[in-house]
Design an enzyme around this catalytic site. Sequence first.
Site, PDB file in Angstrom:
ATOM      1  N   CYS A 102       9.847  20.230 -12.225  1.00  0.00           N
ATOM      2  CA  CYS A 102      10.762  20.111 -11.818  1.00  0.00           C
ATOM      3  C   CYS A 102      11.496  21.339 -12.101  1.00  0.00           C
ATOM      4  O   CYS A 102      11.200  21.945 -13.198  1.00  0.00           O
ATOM      5  CB  CYS A 102      11.723  18.963 -11.556  1.00  0.00           C
ATOM      6  SG  CYS A 102      13.197  19.306 -10.873  1.00  0.00           S
ATOM      7  N   HIS A 158       5.711  -1.405  -3.060  1.00  0.00           N
ATOM      8  CA  HIS A 158       5.601  -0.157  -3.652  1.00  0.00           C
ATOM      9  C   HIS A 158       5.570   1.276  -4.485  1.00  0.00           C
ATOM     10  O   HIS A 158       4.681   2.319  -4.268  1.00  0.00           O
ATOM     11  CB  HIS A 158       4.222  -0.666  -4.205  1.00  0.00           C
ATOM     12  CG  HIS A 158       3.608  -1.908  -4.960  1.00  0.00           C
ATOM     13  ND1 HIS A 158       2.656  -2.697  -4.671  1.00  0.00           N
ATOM     14  CD2 HIS A 158       4.373  -3.169  -5.617  1.00  0.00           C
ATOM     15  CE1 HIS A 158       3.033  -3.748  -5.027  1.00  0.00           C
ATOM     16  NE2 HIS A 158       4.099  -3.662  -5.921  1.00  0.00           N
ATOM     17  N   ASN A 174       0.528  -1.303   0.013  1.00  0.00           N
ATOM     18  CA  ASN A 174       0.021   0.049   0.249  1.00  0.00           C
ATOM     19  C   ASN A 174       0.695   1.379  -0.037  1.00  0.00           C
ATOM     20  O   ASN A 174       1.830   0.913   0.060  1.00  0.00           O
ATOM     21  CB  ASN A 174      -1.210  -0.034   1.419  1.00  0.00           C
ATOM     22  CG  ASN A 174      -1.314  -1.165   1.221  1.00  0.00           C
ATOM     23  OD1 ASN A 174      -2.201  -1.640   0.835  1.00  0.00           O
ATOM     24  ND2 ASN A 174      -2.597  -1.550   2.358  1.00  0.00           N
TER      25      ASN A 174
HETATM   26  P1  OAD Z   1      -6.256  -6.219  -4.598  1.00  0.00           P
HETATM   27  O1  OAD Z   1      -7.389  -5.524  -4.700  1.00  0.00           O
HETATM   28  O2  OAD Z   1      -5.815  -7.246  -5.584  1.00  0.00           O
HETATM   29  O3  OAD Z   1      -6.984  -6.820  -3.491  1.00  0.00           O
HETATM   30  C1  OAD Z   1      -7.444  -7.253  -2.357  1.00  0.00           C
HETATM   31  C2  OAD Z   1      -7.780  -7.966  -1.111  1.00  0.00           C
HETATM   32  O4  OAD Z   1      -8.680  -7.934   0.007  1.00  0.00           O
HETATM   33  C3  OAD Z   1      -8.785  -9.021  -2.114  1.00  0.00           C
HETATM   34  O5  OAD Z   1      -8.613 -10.223  -1.684  1.00  0.00           O
HETATM   35  C4  OAD Z   1     -10.174  -8.655  -0.488  1.00  0.00           C
HETATM   36  O6  OAD Z   1     -10.429 -10.135  -0.441  1.00  0.00           O
HETATM   37  C5  OAD Z   1      -9.368  -8.022  -0.030  1.00  0.00           C
HETATM   38  N1  OAD Z   1     -10.101  -8.337   1.352  1.00  0.00           N
HETATM   39  C6  OAD Z   1     -11.204  -6.882   1.125  1.00  0.00           C
HETATM   40  N2  OAD Z   1     -11.435  -6.300   1.913  1.00  0.00           N
HETATM   41  C7  OAD Z   1     -10.676  -6.788   3.091  1.00  0.00           C
HETATM   42  C8  OAD Z   1     -10.823  -6.883   5.095  1.00  0.00           C
HETATM   43  N3  OAD Z   1     -11.393  -5.110   5.152  1.00  0.00           N
HETATM   44  N4  OAD Z   1      -9.983  -6.738   5.500  1.00  0.00           N
HETATM   45  C9  OAD Z   1      -8.925  -7.922   4.647  1.00  0.00           C
HETATM   46  N5  OAD Z   1      -8.785  -8.478   2.927  1.00  0.00           N
HETATM   47  C10 OAD Z   1      -9.791  -7.730   2.328  1.00  0.00           C
HETATM   48  O7  OAD Z   1      -4.971  -5.527  -4.198  1.00  0.00           O
HETATM   49  P2  OAD Z   1      -4.056  -5.242  -3.355  1.00  0.00           P
HETATM   50  O8  OAD Z   1      -3.418  -7.327  -2.939  1.00  0.00           O
HETATM   51  O9  OAD Z   1      -3.170  -5.233  -2.328  1.00  0.00           O
HETATM   52  O10 OAD Z   1       0.083  -2.350  -7.139  1.00  0.00           O
HETATM   53  O11 OAD Z   1      -2.540  -5.677  -5.331  1.00  0.00           O
HETATM   54  C11 OAD Z   1      -1.690  -5.640  -5.800  1.00  0.00           C
HETATM   55  C12 OAD Z   1      -0.829  -4.338  -6.121  1.00  0.00           C
HETATM   56  O12 OAD Z   1      -2.081  -4.215  -7.210  1.00  0.00           O
HETATM   57  C13 OAD Z   1      -1.447  -3.084  -5.397  1.00  0.00           C
HETATM   58  O13 OAD Z   1      -0.176  -2.669  -4.698  1.00  0.00           O
HETATM   59  C14 OAD Z   1      -1.411  -2.525  -6.685  1.00  0.00           C
HETATM   60  C15 OAD Z   1      -2.083  -3.010  -7.554  1.00  0.00           C
HETATM   61  O14 OAD Z   1      -2.209  -3.483  -9.178  1.00  0.00           O
HETATM   62  C16 OAD Z   1       0.358  -1.206  -8.079  1.00  0.00           C
HETATM   63  O15 OAD Z   1      -0.234  -0.139  -8.695  1.00  0.00           O
HETATM   64  C17 OAD Z   1       2.164  -1.557  -8.400  1.00  0.00           C
END
Ligand code: OAD
Length: 247
Positions: free
Chosen positions: A147, A118, A101
Amino acid sequence: MNALARRAAQAIRTARKTVALTGAGISAESGIPTFRDPGGLWDRYDPEEYATIDAFRRNPAKVWQMMKDFTALKTARPNPGHVGLAQLEHMGLLHCIITQNVDNLHQAAGSRHVIEFHGNMRQVICQQCGQVLPMEEISLDTLPPYCGCGGVFKPAGVFFGEPIPPQALARAYAEARTCDLMLVIGTSAVVYPAADMPWVAKEAGARVIEINPERTDLTGQITDLIIQEKAGVVIPQILAEIKAMAS
Ligand code: OAD
């Protein structure tokens, strides 16, 4: 549910070194939309148009405008999930957090050892001379911001097609290799190399506990325990169990 929270609490209490990998899901209860859940950011914004470094180079003003409009990032506050992890660190029970995040909410909750895999949105980087400045020191009245050298400033968050900040990458791999418990919280675990961390930890002999309402690619493969509940609900439960065990 409490039985699972108790099992997680026991695992954390007895682990030599616990590391957490967090994703957008831990901030969902702070009002920040996740990426891949229904109605998530990638439903509203095509990542090809907004999240790749090529898209930024093609049209930096458009990408900056989207970020400027994304006020949730500025107004969000840590939720009980972030606060619980910060408390675990202060109790000496959580070594560090590897987070995907860019919302700064782990630090706002009091966590001190946070690896920003990230990058972050607190700073901007000049695409020409490499100067790094705090975000609040630049004007966003006209976009994109420039810049003094004439280069375009980019937020310090990692875009698709960009490398992971080398120090964060090295530290994260080192922590994953040497922990004996990894908590995987609120991530779909599909974006690599971040999603590699639980695999690296598992290969080195660690146990893997997931906290996620949904199953992921890790579940049923390397996950020893999944608690299918919101992070902001279950992390305080785990903390309460740990405190009860200690008294
Ligand atoms: P995702 O949106 O891919 O996944 C979010 C996860 O959180 C899912 O598996 C949901 O089931 C879970 N979730 C939702 N609500 C929740 C809660 N209250 N408690 C616990 N879990 C919950 O997000 P990321 O895995 O963070 O990268 O995505 C990875 C990367 O993809 C990000 O850092 C970003 C994105 O593209 C970049 O921008 C480089």
